[in-house]
Structures are given as C-alpha cells and as structure tokens.
Motif scaffolding. Structure first.
Motif, PDB file in Angstrom:
ATOM      1  N   ARG A  27       0.887  -1.163   0.000  1.00  0.00           N
ATOM      2  CA  ARG A  27       0.000   0.000   0.000  1.00  0.00           C
ATOM      3  C   ARG A  27       0.918   1.203   0.000  1.00  0.00           C
ATOM      4  O   ARG A  27       1.692   1.392   0.934  1.00  0.00           O
ATOM      5  CB  ARG A  27      -0.878   0.020   1.243  1.00  0.00           C
ATOM      6  CG  ARG A  27      -1.871  -1.083   1.262  1.00  0.00           C
ATOM      7  CD  ARG A  27      -2.734  -0.975   2.491  1.00  0.00           C
ATOM      8  NE  ARG A  27      -3.685  -2.073   2.472  1.00  0.00           N
ATOM      9  CZ  ARG A  27      -4.431  -2.407   3.481  1.00  0.00           C
ATOM     10  NH1 ARG A  27      -4.370  -1.741   4.608  1.00  0.00           N
ATOM     11  NH2 ARG A  27      -5.269  -3.409   3.373  1.00  0.00           N
ATOM     12  N   GLU A  28       0.853   1.971  -1.030  1.00  0.00           N
ATOM     13  CA  GLU A  28       1.773   3.091  -1.167  1.00  0.00           C
ATOM     14  C   GLU A  28       0.989   4.344  -1.555  1.00  0.00           C
ATOM     15  O   GLU A  28       0.589   4.514  -2.707  1.00  0.00           O
ATOM     16  CB  GLU A  28       2.824   2.745  -2.222  1.00  0.00           C
ATOM     17  CG  GLU A  28       3.859   3.796  -2.441  1.00  0.00           C
ATOM     18  CD  GLU A  28       4.625   4.147  -1.190  1.00  0.00           C
ATOM     19  OE1 GLU A  28       4.564   5.329  -0.794  1.00  0.00           O
ATOM     20  OE2 GLU A  28       5.274   3.267  -0.610  1.00  0.00           O
ATOM     21  N   ALA A  29       0.770   5.220  -0.580  1.00  0.00           N
ATOM     22  CA  ALA A  29      -0.023   6.438  -0.794  1.00  0.00           C
ATOM     23  C   ALA A  29       0.583   7.334  -1.872  1.00  0.00           C
ATOM     24  O   ALA A  29      -0.135   7.921  -2.683  1.00  0.00           O
ATOM     25  CB  ALA A  29      -0.181   7.204   0.515  1.00  0.00           C
ATOM     26  N   PHE A  30       1.907   7.450  -1.887  1.00  0.00           N
ATOM     27  CA  PHE A  30       2.550   8.294  -2.894  1.00  0.00           C
ATOM     28  C   PHE A  30       2.252   7.793  -4.302  1.00  0.00           C
ATOM     29  O   PHE A  30       1.893   8.575  -5.186  1.00  0.00           O
ATOM     30  CB  PHE A  30       4.062   8.356  -2.660  1.00  0.00           C
ATOM     31  CG  PHE A  30       4.810   9.004  -3.796  1.00  0.00           C
ATOM     32  CD1 PHE A  30       4.730  10.368  -3.986  1.00  0.00           C
ATOM     33  CD2 PHE A  30       5.563   8.243  -4.669  1.00  0.00           C
ATOM     34  CE1 PHE A  30       5.408  10.975  -5.047  1.00  0.00           C
ATOM     35  CE2 PHE A  30       6.241   8.832  -5.722  1.00  0.00           C
ATOM     36  CZ  PHE A  30       6.168  10.199  -5.913  1.00  0.00           C
ATOM     37  N   LEU A  31       2.405   6.492  -4.534  1.00  0.00           N
ATOM     38  CA  LEU A  31       2.141   5.951  -5.868  1.00  0.00           C
ATOM     39  C   LEU A  31       0.668   6.102  -6.248  1.00  0.00           C
ATOM     40  O   LEU A  31       0.346   6.341  -7.414  1.00  0.00           O
ATOM     41  CB  LEU A  31       2.580   4.489  -5.955  1.00  0.00           C
ATOM     42  CG  LEU A  31       4.088   4.264  -5.948  1.00  0.00           C
ATOM     43  CD1 LEU A  31       4.410   2.775  -5.989  1.00  0.00           C
ATOM     44  CD2 LEU A  31       4.772   5.006  -7.081  1.00  0.00           C
ATOM     45  N   ALA A  32      -0.222   5.984  -5.279  1.00  0.00           N
ATOM     46  CA  ALA A  32      -1.641   6.205  -5.561  1.00  0.00           C
ATOM     47  C   ALA A  32      -1.863   7.642  -6.019  1.00  0.00           C
ATOM     48  O   ALA A  32      -2.633   7.895  -6.962  1.00  0.00           O
ATOM     49  CB  ALA A  32      -2.490   5.885  -4.330  1.00  0.00           C
ATOM     50  N   ARG A  33      -1.200   8.590  -5.390  1.00  0.00           N
ATOM     51  CA  ARG A  33      -1.342   9.994  -5.800  1.00  0.00           C
ATOM     52  C   ARG A  33      -0.806  10.209  -7.208  1.00  0.00           C
ATOM     53  O   ARG A  33      -1.426  10.910  -8.012  1.00  0.00           O
ATOM     54  CB  ARG A  33      -0.621  10.903  -4.819  1.00  0.00           C
ATOM     55  CG  ARG A  33      -1.343  11.002  -3.512  1.00  0.00           C
ATOM     56  CD  ARG A  33      -0.613  11.900  -2.561  1.00  0.00           C
ATOM     57  NE  ARG A  33      -1.271  11.864  -1.276  1.00  0.00           N
ATOM     58  CZ  ARG A  33      -1.209  12.827  -0.399  1.00  0.00           C
ATOM     59  NH1 ARG A  33      -0.514  13.908  -0.655  1.00  0.00           N
ATOM     60  NH2 ARG A  33      -1.821  12.720   0.748  1.00  0.00           N
ATOM     61  N   ILE A  34       0.338   9.626  -7.510  1.00  0.00           N
ATOM     62  CA  ILE A  34       0.882   9.752  -8.868  1.00  0.00           C
ATOM     63  C   ILE A  34      -0.071   9.105  -9.868  1.00  0.00           C
ATOM     64  O   ILE A  34      -0.356   9.661 -10.932  1.00  0.00           O
ATOM     65  CB  ILE A  34       2.300   9.139  -8.963  1.00  0.00           C
ATOM     66  CG1 ILE A  34       3.300   9.946  -8.122  1.00  0.00           C
ATOM     67  CG2 ILE A  34       2.773   9.015 -10.407  1.00  0.00           C
ATOM     68  CD1 ILE A  34       3.498  11.388  -8.564  1.00  0.00           C
ATOM     69  N   PHE A  35      -0.592   7.934  -9.535  1.00  0.00           N
ATOM     70  CA  PHE A  35      -1.521   7.202 -10.410  1.00  0.00           C
ATOM     71  C   PHE A  35      -2.727   8.064 -10.775  1.00  0.00           C
ATOM     72  O   PHE A  35      -3.172   8.079 -11.912  1.00  0.00           O
ATOM     73  CB  PHE A  35      -1.952   5.918  -9.698  1.00  0.00           C
ATOM     74  CG  PHE A  35      -2.762   4.978 -10.531  1.00  0.00           C
ATOM     75  CD1 PHE A  35      -2.149   4.025 -11.328  1.00  0.00           C
ATOM     76  CD2 PHE A  35      -4.145   5.019 -10.505  1.00  0.00           C
ATOM     77  CE1 PHE A  35      -2.893   3.138 -12.092  1.00  0.00           C
ATOM     78  CE2 PHE A  35      -4.907   4.143 -11.262  1.00  0.00           C
ATOM     79  CZ  PHE A  35      -4.275   3.199 -12.058  1.00  0.00           C
ATOM     80  N   PHE A  36      -3.251   8.807  -9.797  1.00  0.00           N
ATOM     81  CA  PHE A  36      -4.471   9.586 -10.014  1.00  0.00           C
ATOM     82  C   PHE A  36      -4.217  11.069 -10.286  1.00  0.00           C
ATOM     83  O   PHE A  36      -5.161  11.825 -10.539  1.00  0.00           O
ATOM     84  CB  PHE A  36      -5.408   9.457  -8.805  1.00  0.00           C
ATOM     85  CG  PHE A  36      -5.932   8.067  -8.619  1.00  0.00           C
ATOM     86  CD1 PHE A  36      -6.754   7.476  -9.573  1.00  0.00           C
ATOM     87  CD2 PHE A  36      -5.590   7.333  -7.493  1.00  0.00           C
ATOM     88  CE1 PHE A  36      -7.230   6.184  -9.406  1.00  0.00           C
ATOM     89  CE2 PHE A  36      -6.071   6.045  -7.320  1.00  0.00           C
ATOM     90  CZ  PHE A  36      -6.884   5.471  -8.277  1.00  0.00           C
ATOM     91  N   ALA A  37      -2.978  11.506 -10.270  1.00  0.00           N
ATOM     92  CA  ALA A  37      -2.677  12.934 -10.415  1.00  0.00           C
ATOM     93  C   ALA A  37      -3.092  13.509 -11.764  1.00  0.00           C
ATOM     94  O   ALA A  37      -3.359  14.706 -11.868  1.00  0.00           O
ATOM     95  CB  ALA A  37      -1.191  13.188 -10.172  1.00  0.00           C
ATOM     96  N   GLY A  38      -3.179  12.677 -12.778  1.00  0.00           N
ATOM     97  CA  GLY A  38      -3.579  13.167 -14.098  1.00  0.00           C
ATOM     98  C   GLY A  38      -4.961  13.790 -14.113  1.00  0.00           C
ATOM     99  O   GLY A  38      -5.245  14.683 -14.907  1.00  0.00           O
TER     100      GLY A  38
END
Length: 174
Positions: free
Chosen positions: A93-104
């Motif tokens: 579970r990686e909050a940073f990667l989730a943010r990058i994934f959805f940042a678009g």
C-alpha cells in the motif's frame, strides 16, 4: 509480520523497556518495520497478558520506574514458531504511488512536480539516515541484520533513480 513478532524478536536480543524498544526500532528496523510508542506499549501489555514476556519494575530515584521486559520461554517458542511459518503474501500500500496514479485527473503539472520533489527529499533523507547506520557484521545474526539494512538502502536508491526517471520523462517535459 505483526508488531507482536517484531517486539518478541527485539526482546530476544536483550531485555528492554518500551522506550528502549522504540529507540531500537528507529535505529535498526525502521527500514522494514515502523512502530509508534502507543503501539509498542499496547502490544507489550498484550504480550505480558499472554505470558510471552515478563515485566520487571525497576525503581529509580527522581524518575519514573523503569518497566523492563524480557522474553519468556513461551515467547521464545512463539517467535520460533513464527520464524518457521510460511511467509504470507503482503500486498503493498503506497499512498505516494496512488497519488501519482491519479494525479492526471487534476491536470495540474505543478502538483506532480511538487509530489515528486517532496518524495525525492524524503527518500534522500531516509537514505542518508540508513547509510549512516553502522551495522556490525561479526556474527551470522549481525550479518543478517546488516543485509536487511542493505535491502532498505537499495530500495531507496532504486526509488531515487525512478523519481529521476519520472522527472525526466513526465514532469520536466511538461
């Protein structure tokens, strides 16, 4: 892994207080397992209640009493049982990667730059901390612990490399 087993493993090294355990986590195991003080004390209470550790109260003058915990035979048996049990699959579970994934969805390039810059700073700080740790390598157990430290260092080096790639290919090019 559970905090229960991490604490049992650390107490197998030597008797410790809750304060000692927190310092030991932060100085030797934080790259793979972090725990805050309240979690440690709550878990120590459970371990004591289950008979896996003993508690010795050491009176001190002008300071609160020390509560030193020691592994019991039942605690050592539980630790051995856990060490020999199959390793479960642990999904990340990686909050940073989730943010990058959805940042678009935000269509905010400055947001992505900020996220990457913040993560790079955190990763570099953590890498500097781990590289400053001197891990003895005199015994087999010491060498195993040193290799977990090396794993933490390598993960951070790879992350910094990936962040540079992300910056080159997606952030700086925007």
């Amino acid at each position: 892994m559970s905090l229960k087993h991490a604490i049992l493993g650390l107490l197998d090294l030597r008797p410790m207080t809750g304060y000692d355990l927190k310092k030991t986590f932060d100085n030797s195991a934080r790259h793979f397992w972090a725990a805050d003080r309240s979690q440690i004390y709550r878990t120590l209470g459970m371990l004591h209640g289950d008979g896996l550790v003993t508690e010795k109260v050491i009176a001190q003058q002008s300071r609160p009493d020390r509560h030193e915990y020691r592994l019991t035979k039942a605690g050592a048996a539980e630790l051995d049982s856990w060490l020999r049990s199959p390793v479960p699959v642990e999904l990340p579970r990686e909050a940073f990667l989730a943010r990058i994934f959805f940042a678009g969805r935000a269509d905010d390039r400055e947001l992505v730059r900020t996220l990457v810059a913040e993560r790079r700073t955190l990763a570099q700080e953590r890498l500097d901390e781990l590289q400053a740790v001197e891990a003895p390598k005199t015994t087999y157990a010491d060498r195993l612990r040193a290799m977990t430290l090396r794993n933490g260092i390598m993960h951070l080096e790879v992350e910094l490399s990936w962040l540079a790639e992300l910056d080159r290919e997606l952030v700086a090019a925007l």
